[in-house]
Scaffold this active site. Structure first.
Site, PDB file in Angstrom:
ATOM      1  N   VAL A   2       0.854  -1.172   0.000  1.00  0.00           N
ATOM      2  CA  VAL A   2       0.000   0.000   0.000  1.00  0.00           C
ATOM      3  C   VAL A   2       0.897   1.232   0.000  1.00  0.00           C
ATOM      4  CG1 VAL A   2      -1.773   1.292   1.208  1.00  0.00           C
ATOM      5  CG2 VAL A   2      -1.828  -1.188   1.238  1.00  0.00           C
TER       6      VAL A   2
ATOM      7  N   ASP B  92     -12.476 -10.725   8.433  1.00  0.00           N
ATOM      8  CA  ASP B  92     -11.119 -10.429   8.889  1.00  0.00           C
ATOM      9  C   ASP B  92     -11.151  -9.197   9.793  1.00  0.00           C
ATOM     10  OD1 ASP B  92      -8.452 -10.970   9.150  1.00  0.00           O
ATOM     11  OD2 ASP B  92      -7.856 -10.098   7.236  1.00  0.00           O
TER      12      ASP B  92
END
Ligand SMILES: *[C@@H]1O[C@H](CO)[C@@H](O)[C@H](O)[C@H]1NC(C)=O
Ligand SMILES: *[C@@H]1O[C@H](CO)[C@@H](O)[C@H](O)[C@H]1NC(C)=O
Ligand SMILES: *[C@@H]1O[C@H](CO)[C@@H](O)[C@H](O)[C@H]1NC(C)=O
Ligand SMILES: *[C@@H]1O[C@H](CO)[C@@H](O)[C@H](O)[C@H]1NC(C)=O
Ligand SMILES: *[C@@H]1O[C@H](CO)[C@@H](O)[C@H](O)[C@H]1NC(C)=O
Ligand SMILES: *[C@@H]1O[C@H](CO)[C@@H](O)[C@H](O)[C@H]1NC(C)=O
Ligand SMILES: *[C@@H]1O[C@H](CO)[C@@H](O)[C@H](O)[C@H]1NC(C)=O
Ligand SMILES: *[C@@H]1O[C@H](CO)[C@@H](O)[C@H](O)[C@H]1NC(C)=O
Length: 854
Positions: free
Chosen positions: A534, A644
């Site tokens: 990222v 998650d």
């Protein structure tokens, strides 16, 4: 404890066999072994069968089998990487192989913590008979420098007349050193090598008489090719070339259109490369005036002081005539081939061919590189100034003394700098494996807000292009299988876009993304996870964004990318991370999000030098996250399970508003019911619902369980799983349940908060959290109940004593009726489950072993 672990582990593998048992491998002459496997056969995620290594070891071998404690999210499969065989003295595997043919030898290494050995202590040599394959090899240092979790070393061994292959592992002499290996493959292969001309010389290298090591194998312009999809059962892996492309050129990737049939010439066997390699290619943007000044260049890091063979695979997919596309080929800035004209070589479109060029890489500073450059040939005045490449392999040639071992690579300055920066800011990348494992797969993805971004600012023209391509049904092969490489579509984004996304989110060009991230500069990296990296970026001259780039080699990533974009484009909520747009040009899969200025919830709780958050703020963040999840479960078009939930997936914007992120694992709608049986349990250590693990049944209550763990993390300021703590404390959820049974639950509360929390609020919060981690799903409240209880806890905090009675009634109303009575004995496990038979530590381990994919 150990045996329990293995019972669980075998259960998982048994289930893997059930799932993929139908795809038995047909490469029957191959020897494929998973080292340290505690039973006879295991099946990997591709359906290949791996045998135990025991029968190949000499009887007297002094070795131990061990199981990795941490499952890196980027591992492609649990087998062979989760088990290892460890050697503390020289040890030989003996194989009987066909004496006539060459063999691929593949060694798989996953540097991790085995039997409490430090992975950075493993330095060793590997020999195949008298050939030195590795010397003073540290898989840990190598994996670190390459930013990979695991390594596959592939060699091509010459035929061995005796039919006896000894593979010897020798730990280096330094103190505490050991050797290990996770998997070994020995695959017979045809002779596919022949003499190759050394560039800038008249000399030929007799490659066919040498041992070789595969350095790179790329499907240029095409997709990742799994071992089971390779031709002639050679089980090679072909990766995308995108990570090796150099510079900002105007190259394009495309596939053969439906009128082109790939036809291997009679003198070229299919074993050279599979069809998929030849049906995809990369070329220059066919604009003559610009291309005269453009090069198509790939850069590779290699070991110095070796000779290499660069094999280039070609297949003309567009042109029918000679002299339409002519180019020069340079290797390391030396001319390897002038006036290459693929059509002239093959005689017609769709016919594959390949060329080998040898190059010597010397040992001076900065020499450890191979550049492959294609440049349109000007001298022949072709019709188009363009070039084409379909596949690329680089092999290292053994030296005269039968050596293939190079040095351990050193991490790039960029990587070191980045890590230093991360360490200083106590963010969480690349620390000791286990602890960070607990922190979760997608680490430290910090986003920040830039509110006003126009979601509907998609481009009219682009969407027009997509409509023309709307026959492109499949979304996954982003490499453009259905794209006609006609001039009109060359300019834009890639090919295949499903209609639901048109207009829903903005389409960025790769150029824009590269500009925003300074060409994916490592200094812009703000997080790394199973999907890739990222980056922080700036778009539209000032808007901060977080750019999530899927690692093109992580095959798992495609599905998760698709899931995430699909979900995010449908979901809009104040407490979900907003999607800005996507880019899927040139095989890239990139998602652009708002940038979250305050990073992850986790970094404000522990293991950082950030000031502790006040209690009220923590509570408000929990309420925000609960709202986001409640919306996911009930408010969205179709119910969605996040799968998650953890503190690194709860992000905070500049106003400390909580936003749930990372929907890569989420399941929605119909899908939910179909996955009950076969879903392999996914999620993060310490957060996975034990019931989901036992039954492989996914419900909203699995998110509730994980959220309960988050609530405990928030109030205890410690990780969900901390293997450094005594066994009974390692799992936060189990520890909380134990403390509750012993009546001292409040002892685990973050000392920073003592005195700050109103006792009524504390009780309500802990009760709610305990309820969430009930062993049995139906005993857990819904997300809506959790939300109401947390809001009520906030009320008790702000307004202590004020109308406690009325408030208590309200809270009981908030809980489902059959739960309300049980609130005082929350710590008891439900008698209807069998969990009591599994001791607590095995629950911790179960959570470790059920990781897959991320
Ligand atoms: C090692 O292998 C044996 C069987 O060969 C198995 O019983 C044992 O559990 C294994 N140990 C580990 C740590 O994997
Ligand atoms: C393999 O090792 C054995 C001893 O362990 C030895 O007798 C044999 O000669 C070796 N074979 C080769 C081809 O090196
Ligand atoms: C082994 O490699 C490490 C670096 O990875 C180096 O520091 C060490 O000196 C090497 N040892 C030998 C004996 O070459
Ligand atoms: C394929 O061939 C058909 C018939 O010759 C033609 O109509 C069509 O346009 C061709 N498609 C492409 C993409 O060239
Ligand atoms: C080709 O490139 C030139 C120079 O970059 C540009 O001016 C021209 O518009 C381009 N032509 C096409 C058809 O894209
Ligand atoms: C090739 O040349 C370029 C500039 O001319 C240089 O930057 C690059 O390092 C060279 N590559 C190799 C492998 O020598
Ligand atoms: C293209 O590559 C060749 C060989 O490396 C080099 O000589 C040439 O200057 C390059 N051209 C451009 C425009 O980069
Ligand atoms: C380079 O390789 C040769 C063997 O091919 C070896 O003799 C020599 O020592 C190596 N040079 C360096 C600097 O490692």
């Amino acid at each position: 404890m150990k045996s329990n672990t293995h019972i669980l582990f075998s259960l998982i593998i048994a289930s893997l066999i059930v799932i993929s048992g139908s795809k038995a491998s047909s490469d029957s002459d191959s020897i494929v072994i998973s080292c340290g496997l505690p039973y006879h056969v295991g099946v990997d995620s591709y359906g290949r069968r791996w045998r135990s290594d025991l029968r190949f070891l000499t009887a007297s071998t002094n070795s131990i089998n061990s199981t990795a404690q941490y499952v890196d999210p980027s591992l492609p499969s649990q087998i062979p990487y989760l088990t290892a065989r460890i050697f503390t003295s020289p040890t030989t595997y003996k194989f009987s192989i066909s004496p006539e043919t060459r063999h691929w030898l593949r060694l798989h290494f996953y540097p991790s913590d085995y039997s409490s050995l430090d992975p950075s202590d493993a330095y060793f040599a590997v020999h195949a008979n008298d050939v030195s394959l590795l010397h003073n090899f540290s898989s840990y240092a190598t994996a670190h420098a390459l930013t990979q979790a695991y390594l596959i070393k592939e060699y091509s061994l010459l035929p061995i007349k005796s039919g006896e292959l000894n593979i010897t592992f020798t730990p280096s002499l330094s103190h505490g050193s050991y050797a290990f290996v996770n998997g070994i493959e020995i695959v017979p292969m045809p002779e596919i090598f022949k003499p190759a001309k050394l560039v800038s010389s008249e000399r030929f290298i007799d490659v066919g008489s040498r041992q070789l090591q595969t350095m790179f194998r790329l499907n240029v312009g095409g997709k990742f090719i799994k071992p089971i999809e390779d031709s002639a059962h050679l089980s090679r892996t072909w990766y995308s070339d995108v990570p090796y492309l150099l510079g900002l050129s105007s190259e394009v990737a495309y596939g053969a259109d439906e009128n082109v049939t790939i036809q291997y010439p009679s003198d070229m066997p299919h074993s050279i490369a599979p069809l998929d390699v030849y049906s995809f290619a990369r070329s220059l943007d066919p604009n003559a005036s610009a291309n005269q000044n453009h090069n198509l260049t790939w850069e590779f890091l290699v070991d110095p002081n070796f000779t290499y063979v660069v094999r280039l695979h070609f297949c003309e997919l567009e042109f029918d005539k000679i002299n339409q596309r002519v180019f020069d080929i340079y290797v390391n800035n030396q001319t390897a081939q002038e006036n290459a004209d693929v059509l002239a070589w093959t005689g017609s479109k769709g016919v594959p061919t390949y060329k080998d060029y040898a190059v010597r890489v010397t040992d001076g500073p900065g020499d450890e590189k191979i550049w492959v450059t294609l440049h349109p040939s000007l001298s022949e005045k072709p019709e188009y100034y363009d070039a084409i490449l379909n596949g690329l392999e680089i092999f290292k040639v053994s030296s005269d003394d039968k050596n293939l071992a190079g040095r351990n690579p050193t991490p790039s300055d960029m990587l070191l700098k980045d890590e230093a920066r991360k360490k200083n800011s106590h963010s969480k990348i690349n620390h000791a494996p286990i602890i960070e494992a607990v922190a979760g797969g997608a680490v430290g993805v910090a986003f920040a807000v830039a509110a006003a971004v126009c979601f509907v600012a998609y481009r009219k023209k682009r969407s027009q292009d997509y409509k023309n391509n709307s026959d492109a049904r499949s979304w996954l092969p982003v490499y453009g299988i259905s794209r006609t490489p006609s001039k009109s579509t060359f300019s834009g984004c890639s090919s295949t876009v499903s209609s639901w996304r048109l207009g829903l989110c903005r389409q960025f060009s790769l150029q824009e993304i590269r500009y925003a991230t300074k060409n994916f500069n490592e200094s812009q990296v703000i997080g790394v996870g199973g999907f890739g990296k990222v980056y922080k970026g700036v778009l539209d001259g000032g808007t901060n964004v977080a750019i999530k780039r899927s690692n093109p080699t992580a095959e798992q990533g495609f599905l998760e990318f698709q899931t995430e974009v699909e979900l995010l484009s449908k979901l809009r909520h104040k407490h979900l991370v907003p999607l800005i747009g996507v880019c899927e040009e040139h095989g890239e899969m990139i998602i652009v999000f708002d940038y979250m200025a305050n990073g992850t919830l986790r970094e404000h709780l522990y293991k950082s030098n950030k000031p502790a958050l006040p209690w009220k703020q923590r509570l408000e963040i929990c309420i925000g996250a609960a709202r986001g999840l409640h919306y996911l479960h009930t408010g969205a078009q179709s119910p969605t399970i996040h799968r998650d939930v953890k503190t690194t997936n709860i992000l905070l914007d500049d106003k400390w508003v909580a936003k749930v992120s990372d929907f890569g694992l989420s399941k929605t709608g119909l899908d939910l019911h179909q996955t009950h049986v076969t879903t392999i349990v996914k999620g993060s250590f310490g957060y996975v619902d034990p019931e989901y693990f036992r039954r492989q049944q996914l419900t909203e209550k699995s998110d509730v369980y994980s959220f309960g763990v988050v609530l405990f993390e928030v109030i205890c300021a410690r990780p969900a799983l901390d293997p450094n703590l005594p066994k009974e404390q390692a799992s936060l959820a189990d520890w909380a349940l134990l403390c509750q049974r012993e009546g001292n639950l409040e002892s685990i509360v973050d000392p920073e908060l003592i005195g700050e929390i109103n006792p009524g609020c504390l009780k309500k919060f802990l009760d709610t959290a305990l309820k969430c981690i009930s062993d049995y799903g139906p005993d857990r409240p819904s997300m809506g109940d959790v939300l109401r209880n947390l809001e009520f806890a906030l009320q008790l905090q702000e307004n202590p004593g004020g109308g406690e009675h009325a408030a208590e009634k309200k809270a009981n109303d908030a809980l489902p009726i059959h739960n309300a009575i049980a609130i005082s004995d929350l710590g008891e496990r439900s008698p209807s489950t069998t969990a009591d038979e599994i001791d607590d530590s095995s629950v911790v381990f179960s959570q470790i072993f059920v990781q897959k994919g991320r």
